[in-house]
Design a protein around this motif. Sequence first.
Motif, mmCIF file in Angstrom:
data_model
loop_
_atom_site.group_PDB
_atom_site.id
_atom_site.type_symbol
_atom_site.label_atom_id
_atom_site.label_comp_id
_atom_site.label_asym_id
_atom_site.label_seq_id
_atom_site.Cartn_x
_atom_site.Cartn_y
_atom_site.Cartn_z
ATOM 1 N N ILE A 73 23.488 48.599 55.302
ATOM 2 C CA ILE A 73 23.328 47.388 56.113
ATOM 3 C C ILE A 73 22.556 46.329 55.332
ATOM 4 O O ILE A 73 22.939 45.158 55.297
ATOM 5 C CB ILE A 73 22.598 47.700 57.433
ATOM 6 N N ARG A 74 21.460 46.751 54.710
ATOM 7 C CA ARG A 74 20.642 45.797 53.955
ATOM 8 C C ARG A 74 21.426 45.160 52.814
ATOM 9 O O ARG A 74 21.308 43.957 52.557
ATOM 10 C CB ARG A 74 19.382 46.502 53.426
ATOM 11 N N ILE A 75 22.239 45.969 52.130
ATOM 12 C CA ILE A 75 23.036 45.437 51.011
ATOM 13 C C ILE A 75 24.041 44.408 51.518
ATOM 14 O O ILE A 75 24.175 43.308 50.962
ATOM 15 C CB ILE A 75 23.756 46.582 50.279
ATOM 16 N N GLY A 76 24.754 44.738 52.583
ATOM 17 C CA GLY A 76 25.770 43.828 53.105
ATOM 18 C C GLY A 76 25.199 42.545 53.659
ATOM 19 O O GLY A 76 25.695 41.446 53.371
ATOM 20 N N VAL A 77 24.149 42.666 54.475
ATOM 21 C CA VAL A 77 23.554 41.478 55.075
ATOM 22 C C VAL A 77 22.891 40.606 54.015
ATOM 23 O O VAL A 77 23.021 39.375 54.036
ATOM 24 C CB VAL A 77 22.535 41.875 56.167
ATOM 25 N N SER A 78 22.189 41.221 53.063
ATOM 26 C CA SER A 78 21.534 40.443 52.002
ATOM 27 C C SER A 78 22.559 39.703 51.145
ATOM 28 O O SER A 78 22.352 38.538 50.783
ATOM 29 C CB SER A 78 20.690 41.358 51.115
ATOM 30 N N THR A 79 23.667 40.378 50.836
ATOM 31 C CA THR A 79 24.723 39.729 50.050
ATOM 32 C C THR A 79 25.322 38.563 50.821
ATOM 33 O O THR A 79 25.536 37.475 50.264
ATOM 34 C CB THR A 79 25.822 40.742 49.696
ATOM 35 N N ALA A 80 25.581 38.771 52.100
ATOM 36 C CA ALA A 80 26.153 37.707 52.933
ATOM 37 C C ALA A 80 25.199 36.523 53.041
ATOM 38 O O ALA A 80 25.613 35.357 52.952
ATOM 39 C CB ALA A 80 26.488 38.247 54.321
ATOM 40 N N ARG A 81 23.913 36.793 53.208
ATOM 41 C CA ARG A 81 22.923 35.716 53.287
ATOM 42 C C ARG A 81 22.887 34.911 51.988
ATOM 43 O O ARG A 81 22.843 33.672 52.010
ATOM 44 C CB ARG A 81 21.533 36.301 53.571
ATOM 45 N N ALA A 82 22.922 35.620 50.863
ATOM 46 C CA ALA A 82 22.874 34.936 49.561
ATOM 47 C C ALA A 82 24.110 34.063 49.363
ATOM 48 O O ALA A 82 24.018 32.922 48.884
ATOM 49 C CB ALA A 82 22.758 35.955 48.440
ATOM 50 N N LEU A 83 25.282 34.588 49.727
ATOM 51 C CA LEU A 83 26.515 33.820 49.568
ATOM 52 C C LEU A 83 26.521 32.601 50.489
ATOM 53 O O LEU A 83 26.951 31.509 50.095
ATOM 54 C CB LEU A 83 27.729 34.706 49.845
ATOM 55 N N ALA A 91 27.685 32.144 58.791
ATOM 56 C CA ALA A 91 28.170 33.513 58.937
ATOM 57 C C ALA A 91 28.431 33.837 60.399
ATOM 58 O O ALA A 91 27.821 33.268 61.305
ATOM 59 C CB ALA A 91 27.158 34.494 58.363
ATOM 60 N N VAL A 92 29.341 34.771 60.602
ATOM 61 C CA VAL A 92 29.592 35.329 61.932
ATOM 62 C C VAL A 92 29.189 36.802 61.877
ATOM 63 O O VAL A 92 29.898 37.617 61.297
ATOM 64 C CB VAL A 92 31.075 35.205 62.336
ATOM 65 N N GLU A 258 19.544 32.073 57.476
ATOM 66 C CA GLU A 258 18.225 32.553 57.915
ATOM 67 C C GLU A 258 18.314 33.366 59.209
ATOM 68 O O GLU A 258 17.473 34.213 59.485
ATOM 69 C CB GLU A 258 17.263 31.387 58.149
ATOM 70 N N GLU A 259 19.342 33.074 60.009
ATOM 71 C CA GLU A 259 19.505 33.751 61.298
ATOM 72 C C GLU A 259 20.370 34.998 61.214
ATOM 73 O O GLU A 259 20.539 35.710 62.215
ATOM 74 C CB GLU A 259 20.121 32.785 62.310
ATOM 75 N N LEU A 260 20.912 35.266 60.040
ATOM 76 C CA LEU A 260 21.758 36.443 59.856
ATOM 77 C C LEU A 260 20.861 37.654 59.623
ATOM 78 O O LEU A 260 20.233 37.787 58.573
ATOM 79 C CB LEU A 260 22.696 36.244 58.665
ATOM 80 N N LEU A 261 20.789 38.544 60.612
ATOM 81 C CA LEU A 261 19.845 39.651 60.571
ATOM 82 C C LEU A 261 20.548 40.981 60.789
ATOM 83 O O LEU A 261 21.579 41.054 61.482
ATOM 84 C CB LEU A 261 18.773 39.467 61.651
ATOM 85 N N PRO A 262 20.004 42.063 60.229
ATOM 86 C CA PRO A 262 20.595 43.393 60.438
ATOM 87 C C PRO A 262 20.322 43.907 61.843
ATOM 88 O O PRO A 262 19.358 43.493 62.493
ATOM 89 C CB PRO A 262 19.881 44.259 59.388
ATOM 90 N N ASP A 263 21.163 44.795 62.308
ATOM 91 C CA ASP A 263 20.972 45.438 63.606
ATOM 92 C C ASP A 263 20.937 46.952 63.370
ATOM 93 O O ASP A 263 21.953 47.622 63.417
ATOM 94 C CB ASP A 263 22.109 45.070 64.562
ATOM 95 N N TYR A 264 19.745 47.475 63.117
ATOM 96 C CA TYR A 264 19.597 48.903 62.829
ATOM 97 C C TYR A 264 19.709 49.765 64.088
ATOM 98 O O TYR A 264 19.992 50.947 64.019
ATOM 99 C CB TYR A 264 18.246 49.166 62.160
ATOM 100 N N MET A 265 19.410 49.204 65.239
ATOM 101 C CA MET A 265 19.404 49.854 66.556
ATOM 102 C C MET A 265 18.241 50.820 66.747
ATOM 103 O O MET A 265 17.911 51.168 67.864
ATOM 104 C CB MET A 265 20.732 50.573 66.846
#
Length: 288
Positions: A73-83, A91-92, A258-265
Amino acid sequence: MYILAIETTGPYGSTALLDEEGKVLGFEVSNGTMSHLKDLIPMIDTMLKKCGVAKDQIDLIAPSVGPGSFTGIRIGVSTARALCQALGIKAVPVPTLEAFCFKETAAEATVAADTAAAKNGRPTAVCAIINARRGQVYGMIDGFMEPGPYMLTDVIEVYKSKMEPAGWRMLFFGDGIDAYEKNIKEALGEPGPGPSAPFEFAPEADRYQDAVSVGRWAAKRIRECGAATGADADIADALDAGQADVASTALGCAVDFEELLPDYMRRAEAEQKLESGELPICRGPKQE
């Protein structure tokens, strides 16, 4: 409109390129399991080159934000935020469990459910379960159980108390199948594709998370938001004119990086142990 979908919450990382109608234009998946950090950016680059699409032509990024593998999750969200930050786009965020409803096998089951009564069959609901260990899952049953952290027994109970009396079947997705197949069979019986079987397991080739279903969820969300604002006819025009912010505002479902955040649950096991004092670091200095 070009939507770049990213999936890194499951065992196989993948990326897909779709249009606003959910048509798949490109797809890449990693060969090895849990190799997201090494493979994600090269997969995106390879896919875009195959599709003849430049990075600055991407309009929105749709990452799967969880639940699932915490590291993934961290890898995907961090990559999406950077892009998003680098390209100046939005992002959606896509809830991982809900994306399972857009799998190919799930689509076939949904069609069957719509016509089940006419064919004297049984309607089928998608059940997604991601292994959270120790009898726990991140799960949902479409129409019957909201996405969340549960015990496997909770999922079984929903089937027995709500679905079985109403004549529904379940179609299981996710790596929770691999972890709890025996438990599910002991509780519900043997799986099968026929209407007499209470449930079935999705085939391995379509069982796990993938960027195509993530992108399809995002495309549907975009269409819904556009229709809700009455702006669906203007979205493509705004994007064609290079007005991504205008289109995103009209959509109402896209967020800034900045609002794109992970949802670990739930918290990671290490965090829980840290709080309870179970980790060695919490026990103080070694006493001589």
